[in-house]
Design a protein around this motif. Structure first.
Motif, PDB file in Angstrom:
ATOM      1  N   HIS A  40      65.399  20.856  37.078  1.00 13.13           N
ATOM      2  CA  HIS A  40      65.065  20.092  38.276  1.00 13.13           C
ATOM      3  C   HIS A  40      63.933  20.846  38.983  1.00 13.13           C
ATOM      4  O   HIS A  40      63.968  22.069  39.076  1.00 13.13           O
ATOM      5  N   TRP A  41      62.966  20.124  39.473  1.00 17.33           N
ATOM      6  CA  TRP A  41      61.837  20.762  40.158  1.00 17.33           C
ATOM      7  C   TRP A  41      61.512  19.933  41.385  1.00 17.33           C
ATOM      8  O   TRP A  41      61.067  18.782  41.274  1.00 17.33           O
ATOM      9  N   ASP A  42      61.755  20.514  42.546  1.00 22.03           N
ATOM     10  CA  ASP A  42      61.558  19.803  43.806  1.00 22.03           C
ATOM     11  C   ASP A  42      60.109  19.387  44.044  1.00 22.03           C
ATOM     12  O   ASP A  42      59.846  18.294  44.521  1.00 22.03           O
ATOM     13  N   PRO A  88      57.036  19.487  41.730  1.00 16.41           N
ATOM     14  CA  PRO A  88      56.279  19.781  40.505  1.00 16.41           C
ATOM     15  C   PRO A  88      54.777  19.573  40.711  1.00 16.41           C
ATOM     16  O   PRO A  88      54.364  18.817  41.591  1.00 16.41           O
ATOM     17  N   ASP A 138      63.723  17.038  34.627  1.00 14.00           N
ATOM     18  CA  ASP A 138      63.727  16.095  35.742  1.00 14.00           C
ATOM     19  C   ASP A 138      62.508  16.374  36.614  1.00 14.00           C
ATOM     20  O   ASP A 138      62.612  16.790  37.756  1.00 14.00           O
ATOM     21  N   PHE A 139      61.341  16.170  35.998  1.00  8.37           N
ATOM     22  CA  PHE A 139      60.066  16.295  36.722  1.00  8.37           C
ATOM     23  C   PHE A 139      58.965  15.700  35.889  1.00  8.37           C
ATOM     24  O   PHE A 139      59.105  15.426  34.749  1.00  8.37           O
TER      25      PHE A 139
END
Length: 134
Positions: free
Chosen positions: A95-97, A99, A133-134
């Motif tokens: 997960h990358w808030d 990117p 998820d990015f």
């Protein structure tokens, strides 16, 4: 010269010391395999190593390209096979808030993760499922 020195402490617990840094690590057998489950199990460490290695190699690529991986996190799920008892699958969910918006850089980072030394070292019978998820 050895990298790690280890000893058996009894009650299905081991101690390992990283000789260069002095960092200590304890393992327990998991509860479902006669252990206390109070520490990482050896198979937990293998699974954790995959995610950590992927991010380390992504970090090298990111630094080389002036990209910050701030906000990147991941979860690892280990799936055990019952007989013979072994790791069947390792799932890594990234997960990358925030990117980067550069599609080519994102692809470089994904390729770096998928070709990290741990990923390439694991037996091909261990399924590696990686979700970005990015």
């Amino acid at each position: 010269m050895p990298t790690i020195k280890s000893s058996y402490l009894g009650n299905l617990r081991t101690q390992s010391v990283h000789l260069q840094s002095g960092t200590e690590l304890l393992t327990d057998a998991p509860v479902d395999n006669n252990g206390k489950g109070e520490k990482f199990s050896p198979t937990d460490l293998v699974s954790s190593a995959l995610g950590s290695c992927m991010v380390t190699i992504m970090g090298i690529v990111a630094e080389r390209n002036g990209v910050s991986l701030e906000g990147l996190s991941w979860e690892v799920t280990k799936v055990m096979q019952a007989s013979p008892r072994k790791i069947q699958e390792i799932v890594v969910d990234f997960h990358w808030d925030n990117p980067v918006e550069d599609g080519a850089m994102i692809q470089k980072l994904k390729n770096a993760a998928l070709t990290c030394p741990v990923a390439l070292s694991l037996d091909p019978a261990i399924k590696q499922t990686v979700n970005f998820d990015f």
